[in-house]
Design a protein around this motif. Sequence first.
Motif, PDB file in Angstrom:
ATOM      1  N   PHE A 292       0.831  -1.200   0.000  1.00  0.00           N
ATOM      2  CA  PHE A 292       0.000   0.000   0.000  1.00  0.00           C
ATOM      3  C   PHE A 292       0.868   1.253   0.000  1.00  0.00           C
ATOM      4  CE2 PHE A 292      -2.614   3.355   1.773  1.00  0.00           C
ATOM      5  CZ  PHE A 292      -3.849   3.152   1.187  1.00  0.00           C
ATOM      6  N   ILE A 293       1.876   1.267   0.864  1.00  0.00           N
ATOM      7  CA  ILE A 293       2.719   2.467   1.006  1.00  0.00           C
ATOM      8  C   ILE A 293       3.627   2.671  -0.210  1.00  0.00           C
ATOM      9  CG2 ILE A 293       4.667   3.436   2.315  1.00  0.00           C
ATOM     10  CD1 ILE A 293       3.306   2.213   4.837  1.00  0.00           C
ATOM     11  N   ASN A 294       4.245   1.583  -0.694  1.00  0.00           N
ATOM     12  CA  ASN A 294       5.264   1.741  -1.738  1.00  0.00           C
ATOM     13  C   ASN A 294       4.713   1.716  -3.153  1.00  0.00           C
ATOM     14  OD1 ASN A 294       7.990   1.795  -0.257  1.00  0.00           O
ATOM     15  ND2 ASN A 294       6.936   0.077   0.703  1.00  0.00           N
ATOM     16  N   VAL A 295       3.686   0.922  -3.405  1.00  0.00           N
ATOM     17  CA  VAL A 295       3.141   0.855  -4.769  1.00  0.00           C
ATOM     18  C   VAL A 295       2.096   1.941  -4.974  1.00  0.00           C
ATOM     19  CG1 VAL A 295       1.991  -0.591  -6.486  1.00  0.00           C
ATOM     20  CG2 VAL A 295       3.546  -1.638  -4.835  1.00  0.00           C
ATOM     21  N   ARG A 296       1.246   2.143  -3.972  1.00  0.00           N
ATOM     22  CA  ARG A 296       0.138   3.085  -4.145  1.00  0.00           C
ATOM     23  C   ARG A 296       0.508   4.502  -3.713  1.00  0.00           C
ATOM     24  NH1 ARG A 296      -4.321   5.181  -1.493  1.00  0.00           N
ATOM     25  NH2 ARG A 296      -6.227   5.286  -2.725  1.00  0.00           N
ATOM     26  N   ALA A 302      -0.501   2.742  -8.407  1.00  0.00           N
ATOM     27  CA  ALA A 302      -1.701   1.896  -8.365  1.00  0.00           C
ATOM     28  C   ALA A 302      -2.890   2.644  -7.771  1.00  0.00           C
ATOM     29  CB  ALA A 302      -1.416   0.633  -7.541  1.00  0.00           C
ATOM     30  N   TYR A 303      -4.071   2.357  -8.326  1.00  0.00           N
ATOM     31  CA  TYR A 303      -5.318   2.879  -7.752  1.00  0.00           C
ATOM     32  C   TYR A 303      -5.635   2.111  -6.467  1.00  0.00           C
ATOM     33  CZ  TYR A 303      -5.658   4.846 -12.417  1.00  0.00           C
ATOM     34  OH  TYR A 303      -5.390   5.528 -13.580  1.00  0.00           O
ATOM     35  N   ASN A 326       2.323   1.048 -16.797  1.00  0.00           N
ATOM     36  CA  ASN A 326       3.116   0.930 -15.567  1.00  0.00           C
ATOM     37  C   ASN A 326       3.376  -0.513 -15.121  1.00  0.00           C
ATOM     38  OD1 ASN A 326       3.449   3.677 -15.272  1.00  0.00           O
ATOM     39  ND2 ASN A 326       1.617   3.937 -14.018  1.00  0.00           N
ATOM     40  N   TYR A 327       3.132  -1.456 -16.002  1.00  0.00           N
ATOM     41  CA  TYR A 327       3.273  -2.877 -15.655  1.00  0.00           C
ATOM     42  C   TYR A 327       4.665  -3.207 -15.106  1.00  0.00           C
ATOM     43  CZ  TYR A 327       3.729  -7.933 -16.495  1.00  0.00           C
ATOM     44  OH  TYR A 327       3.963  -9.277 -16.367  1.00  0.00           O
ATOM     45  N   ASP A 328       5.701  -2.847 -15.846  1.00  0.00           N
ATOM     46  CA  ASP A 328       7.066  -3.198 -15.434  1.00  0.00           C
ATOM     47  C   ASP A 328       7.447  -2.533 -14.110  1.00  0.00           C
ATOM     48  OD1 ASP A 328       7.568  -4.871 -17.571  1.00  0.00           O
ATOM     49  OD2 ASP A 328       8.275  -3.232 -18.856  1.00  0.00           O
ATOM     50  N   LYS A 329       7.099  -1.248 -13.966  1.00  0.00           N
ATOM     51  CA  LYS A 329       7.422  -0.525 -12.729  1.00  0.00           C
ATOM     52  C   LYS A 329       6.712  -1.162 -11.536  1.00  0.00           C
ATOM     53  CE  LYS A 329       8.004   4.070 -14.788  1.00  0.00           C
ATOM     54  NZ  LYS A 329       7.330   5.380 -14.923  1.00  0.00           N
ATOM     55  N   MET A 331       5.507  -4.215 -11.223  1.00  0.00           N
ATOM     56  CA  MET A 331       6.045  -5.542 -10.924  1.00  0.00           C
ATOM     57  C   MET A 331       7.380  -5.428 -10.177  1.00  0.00           C
ATOM     58  SD  MET A 331       4.204  -8.153 -11.505  1.00  0.00           S
ATOM     59  CE  MET A 331       5.522  -9.173 -10.898  1.00  0.00           C
ATOM     60  N   ARG A 332       8.201  -4.469 -10.590  1.00  0.00           N
ATOM     61  CA  ARG A 332       9.495  -4.302  -9.936  1.00  0.00           C
ATOM     62  C   ARG A 332       9.303  -3.952  -8.450  1.00  0.00           C
ATOM     63  NH1 ARG A 332      11.264  -0.151 -12.427  1.00  0.00           N
ATOM     64  NH2 ARG A 332      11.153   1.344 -10.712  1.00  0.00           N
ATOM     65  N   ILE A 333       8.368  -3.053  -8.166  1.00  0.00           N
ATOM     66  CA  ILE A 333       8.155  -2.634  -6.773  1.00  0.00           C
ATOM     67  C   ILE A 333       7.522  -3.761  -5.954  1.00  0.00           C
ATOM     68  CG2 ILE A 333       7.002  -0.970  -5.259  1.00  0.00           C
ATOM     69  CD1 ILE A 333       7.291   1.099  -7.475  1.00  0.00           C
ATOM     70  N   ILE A 334       6.620  -4.527  -6.561  1.00  0.00           N
ATOM     71  CA  ILE A 334       6.018  -5.688  -5.854  1.00  0.00           C
ATOM     72  C   ILE A 334       7.122  -6.694  -5.501  1.00  0.00           C
ATOM     73  CG2 ILE A 334       4.504  -7.698  -6.108  1.00  0.00           C
ATOM     74  CD1 ILE A 334       2.648  -5.851  -7.809  1.00  0.00           C
ATOM     75  N   HIS A 335       7.979  -6.986  -6.469  1.00  0.00           N
ATOM     76  CA  HIS A 335       9.106  -7.909  -6.210  1.00  0.00           C
ATOM     77  C   HIS A 335      10.009  -7.357  -5.097  1.00  0.00           C
ATOM     78  CE1 HIS A 335       8.061 -10.634  -9.308  1.00  0.00           C
ATOM     79  NE2 HIS A 335       8.512  -9.947 -10.350  1.00  0.00           N
ATOM     80  N   GLU A 336      10.241  -6.047  -5.116  1.00  0.00           N
ATOM     81  CA  GLU A 336      11.096  -5.434  -4.097  1.00  0.00           C
ATOM     82  C   GLU A 336      10.511  -5.604  -2.695  1.00  0.00           C
ATOM     83  OE1 GLU A 336      11.531  -1.394  -5.323  1.00  0.00           O
ATOM     84  OE2 GLU A 336      13.052  -1.840  -6.867  1.00  0.00           O
TER      85      GLU A 336
END
Length: 425
Positions: A292-296, A302-303, A326-329, A331-336
Motif C-alpha cells: 500500500f505504502i510503496n506501490v500506491r 496503483a489505484y 506501468n506494468y514493469d514498474k 512488478m518491480r516494486i512488488i518484487h522489491e
Amino acid sequence: MAIASDLIRKIPGCTLHIVPTDKYKTNTIVFKMKAPLEAETVTKRALLPYVLQNSSHKYPTTPSFRSYLDELYGASFYVDTAKKGENHIISFTIEIANEKFLSDSEPLLEKAIALLSEVIFHPNKNGESFSSEAFTNEKRSLKQRISSVYDDKMRYAATRLVEEMCKNEPYALDASGKMDDLESITPESLYTYYVQALKNDQIDIYVIGDIQEERTEQLIKTYINLEERTPVSSKSVQKHPGEANEVIETQDIKQGKLNVGYRTNVLYGDPEYYALQLFNGIFGGFSHSKLFINVREKASLAYYASSRVESHKGLLIVMSGIENENYDKAMRIIHEQMKEMKEGNFSDDELSQTKAVVKNQLLETIDVARGLVEILYHNVVAGTDISLDEWLEKTEQTTKEEVLSIAKKVELDTVYFLTGKEVEA
C-alpha cells in the motif's frame, strides 16, 4: 478474554454446534453443506440453494416466503455458495429476533428452525422434479451472476489468476459454476443431485444466541431428519511452482489489473498459520503495509494495491489496479517488497501494529453472528479445533523470526495482467 465457542453435539447425519451467548439480540441458525469441489457438480451446487429458497411446498412463491419472514418480526433468510480450499460449501442462514425480548414470547426459535427445515427438506416439486417456474427463474439469475463477473474487471482478474494458477486443480473452479453447464441442467437432474447431496454431504448446523442448549438440541432433532453418512472429504492440493507463469490478456479497458499469485505452503491449522497472517498484514493486507505504502502511496503507481491469504488453499494473492504502461514498474516494486520481507526488513513496530490490526479484524468479524460462524467453520474445513482465544493468543506470541521463516517459504507462481493494450512479455 473468553469468547463464545461452539458446544459440539453429534446427532444423526450431522454435527450440531450450539453457541450460547448474550452478545447478540437475535438468534442465528446456519445450515452448512460441504462436498468436494468438482467440475461435474459445481454448477448444480451453485444453483441448488437458490431454487430451494425460491419455492418450497408451503411457500411456493417468493412473495409468500418473504411475507412469512415479515410475520416473524422481520426475520432474514440468506443462501450462499463459497469455496474453501478444495471444498464447495452451501449455506442457508436464518436470523430472527430473540423471543426473550418480546412481550408475547412467541416461540420464534422453533419457528425459525421449522422454516429452515421447510426450505431445505420440503421443496416445491412435481414428482422427482423441482417446480419448473422456480427452476427457470433461478437458472436465469445464475446466468446473470456468472456473466456479471466479466463486467467487474477487478473480480474477473482475480478469477482469471486463480484459473491460470490452479490449472488442473479443483480450486480453479469458481463457486458460482460454469456457464457452459447451465443449459444441460434440468429440473429433474437438479432434483436428483439435491437428493444425493442431502444424503452424502458433510452437514454442520450452527445455532447462535441467548439460547438453552438442551431445548435447542431437541428442536433441531425434531425438525432436521438426516440419514447417517460417511462424507467424502477433499484433500488440499499443494503444488510447488517451477518457473513463474506470466499471463497477459488484452481487453478494451482503461485501467489495467495486475494480480500476482504466490504459494505459501501453509494452511489454516498449521502451526505457522498465525505467522502467515502477520506476514500478509505487513506485506499487503492493511493500509500500513509495504504494498500500500510503496506501490500506491509513494510511487503513485496503483489505484489500489493489497494482498490476501486463501487460508485453506495456501495461496497469497496480490491485487492491484494500474495504468497499462506501468506494468514493469509495478512488478518491480512488488518484487522489491517481497524481497524486503524475505530479508527481514520490517520493524518490531510494524509487527506490533499488524498484530493489533489482525486481532481487531477478528473481533470485528465476530461482532455479527454470521461472522462468528465463518470463524468457527474454519475448524470443520481444516479438521482441527482452534478456539478464538487460542488464535488471538498465538497471534500475540508470534515472533519476527517466525514471520521471516514464513516469508522464505513463499514462492511466486503466476503473474496475471489484464491490460487495454499490447504489452511485451
